[in-house]
Design a protein around this motif. Sequence first.
Motif, PDB file in Angstrom:
ATOM      1  N   ALA A 140     -11.139  -3.582   4.621  1.00 51.42           N
ATOM      2  CA  ALA A 140      -9.987  -4.247   5.235  1.00 51.42           C
ATOM      3  C   ALA A 140      -9.119  -4.889   4.162  1.00 51.42           C
ATOM      4  O   ALA A 140      -7.878  -4.852   4.250  1.00 51.42           O
ATOM      5  N   ARG A 141      -9.746  -5.459   3.136  1.00 56.17           N
ATOM      6  CA  ARG A 141      -8.986  -6.074   2.039  1.00 56.17           C
ATOM      7  C   ARG A 141      -8.154  -5.022   1.297  1.00 56.17           C
ATOM      8  O   ARG A 141      -7.014  -5.268   0.910  1.00 56.17           O
ATOM      9  N   TRP A 143      -6.858  -2.296   2.554  1.00 57.75           N
ATOM     10  CA  TRP A 143      -5.677  -1.920   3.342  1.00 57.75           C
ATOM     11  C   TRP A 143      -4.662  -3.046   3.407  1.00 57.75           C
ATOM     12  O   TRP A 143      -3.446  -2.798   3.406  1.00 57.75           O
ATOM     13  N   ARG A 144      -5.109  -4.272   3.456  1.00 55.91           N
ATOM     14  CA  ARG A 144      -4.160  -5.390   3.445  1.00 55.91           C
ATOM     15  C   ARG A 144      -3.398  -5.427   2.108  1.00 55.91           C
ATOM     16  O   ARG A 144      -2.225  -5.810   2.064  1.00 55.91           O
ATOM     17  N   TYR A 145      -4.087  -5.037   1.042  1.00 60.97           N
ATOM     18  CA  TYR A 145      -3.452  -4.980  -0.276  1.00 60.97           C
ATOM     19  C   TYR A 145      -2.465  -3.819  -0.350  1.00 60.97           C
ATOM     20  O   TYR A 145      -1.394  -3.921  -0.950  1.00 60.97           O
ATOM     21  N   LEU A 147      -0.907  -2.171   2.237  1.00 62.43           N
ATOM     22  CA  LEU A 147       0.215  -2.244   3.175  1.00 62.43           C
ATOM     23  C   LEU A 147       1.331  -3.116   2.619  1.00 62.43           C
ATOM     24  O   LEU A 147       1.096  -4.009   1.800  1.00 62.43           O
ATOM     25  N   PRO A 149       3.997  -6.147   2.418  1.00 60.00           N
ATOM     26  CA  PRO A 149       3.832  -7.533   2.846  1.00 60.00           C
ATOM     27  C   PRO A 149       4.628  -7.848   4.105  1.00 60.00           C
ATOM     28  O   PRO A 149       5.539  -7.127   4.486  1.00 60.00           O
ATOM     29  N   ALA A 153       1.209  -9.188  12.538  1.00 59.18           N
ATOM     30  CA  ALA A 153      -0.248  -9.200  12.638  1.00 59.18           C
ATOM     31  C   ALA A 153      -0.763  -8.119  13.580  1.00 59.18           C
ATOM     32  O   ALA A 153      -1.799  -7.498  13.317  1.00 59.18           O
ATOM     33  N   VAL A 156      -0.730  -4.793  11.689  1.00 67.39           N
ATOM     34  CA  VAL A 156      -1.803  -4.754  10.693  1.00 67.39           C
ATOM     35  C   VAL A 156      -3.149  -4.555  11.377  1.00 67.39           C
ATOM     36  O   VAL A 156      -3.979  -3.765  10.920  1.00 67.39           O
ATOM     37  N   SER A 157      -3.350  -5.247  12.484  1.00 62.55           N
ATOM     38  CA  SER A 157      -4.609  -5.117  13.214  1.00 62.55           C
ATOM     39  C   SER A 157      -4.835  -3.682  13.680  1.00 62.55           C
ATOM     40  O   SER A 157      -5.948  -3.149  13.583  1.00 62.55           O
ATOM     41  N   LEU A 160      -5.687  -1.432  10.663  1.00 60.90           N
ATOM     42  CA  LEU A 160      -7.079  -1.634  10.254  1.00 60.90           C
ATOM     43  C   LEU A 160      -8.037  -0.953  11.229  1.00 60.90           C
ATOM     44  O   LEU A 160      -9.052  -0.375  10.825  1.00 60.90           O
ATOM     45  N   CYS A 190      -8.860  -2.861  -5.631  1.00 59.75           N
ATOM     46  CA  CYS A 190      -8.264  -4.157  -5.296  1.00 59.75           C
ATOM     47  C   CYS A 190      -8.492  -5.209  -6.377  1.00 59.75           C
ATOM     48  O   CYS A 190      -8.220  -6.389  -6.145  1.00 59.75           O
TER      49      CYS A 190
END
Length: 310
Positions: A140-141, A143-145, A147, A149, A153, A156-157, A160, A190
Motif C-alpha cells: 500500500a505504501r 502505491w501511495r508513493y 500515485l 499527490p 481518499a 486512493v482507497s 489500493l 520506496c
Amino acid sequence: MAAGRTPPDRTWSIGELAELAGVTVKTVRFYSDRGLLPEGPRSSGGHRRYGPAALERLRTVRSLRALGLPLPDVRRVLDGDGTLEDVVAGQLRDVGSQLTALRWREAALQLLADCGPRERAERLRLVGSLATPPGTAALARFWRYWLPPRMPARVVSRVLELTVPQPPSDPTPAQVLAFARLHALVSGACDGGERPTPAAHRPDGGHRPAVLYEGLDEAYALAAPHLRAGRAPREGDALDCFVAAYARSRRLPDTPAFRDELSRVLAADPRIDRYWQLVAELSGPAHTTPGAAHDWLCAALAASAAHPAS
C-alpha cells in the motif's frame, strides 16, 4: 426430593468440590482466589465451603478453559459482560489467525526444503523479511508513493483495493516466494530514488488523475473477460472506455488524433511489469490483474492507431 438433585443448602469442602468437578485442589483454590467461585459460609474451623452454585460455575470455568479461553474472557462470560457467543466468535478469529500463520510457516519451510543450498540462501533472505502471516502495508505504501499527490481518499482507497493483493490464507510454497519477492520489490522502490511519473501524473499536462483512475477502473473490468477468454487485443467497449477515461481527464474529445497521441504517450510511460507478474503468480490464472488489463488495452489502442477505421 427427586433422586440426583443436590439440596440447595448442601456444601462441600475444597477437596470434595475438587473431586466432584474432576480437578485438583490447587485449581479450585486458584479460581477461588480470583473471585470466580462463590463461597458459602466457612466452617467452624475457618475452612472454605462451597455450594451447588460453585460446582456449576467451576464446571463452566473448566469447560471454557479447555477451549483455550483466557481468564479475562472467562470472567466476562461469568459476569455477564459478554455473551458466550461473542467470546467464542472472538476465539474463532484468533484461532483462524494462528492457523494462517502456521500455514505460512509451513509453506515457507517447504519452500526452503525444496531447493538447493545456493537458492536456499536467497529464499531464506526473502522469506525472513516477512511476518507470518505477512501484511500488505509495504504494498500500500508503494502505491501511495507511486500515485500522484492530493488524490481524493475514496479514489486512493479504490486503487489500493484493485492493486494490492491479499496474502492467501493457505499459501503454496510458490505463493510464499511470489509474495516475498513482491514485498522485496516494493520495499526497494520506496526507499528513495527517482519517483516514476507517468504522463497522466504530471501537474503541467492539464490532467485530472482522479477522473482518470475512476474511468480506468471501469475499462479494466470491461477488458477482463477478453483476457480470461484469451482474445487478442481489439477495438470495442473496453477500448472506448479506456480512451474516454484519458480524454475526460484532460477535458479533450476522443478523436483519431487524440488516440494516436495517447498511444505514443502510454508506450513511453514507466512500467512496473515485474510487480504485475508477481501479483499474477500470487493470485493465480483466474484473477485478471489491472496490469494485464492495461497492457491489453494499450495493445488494442496501438493496433487501432496503426490501422484506423476508414
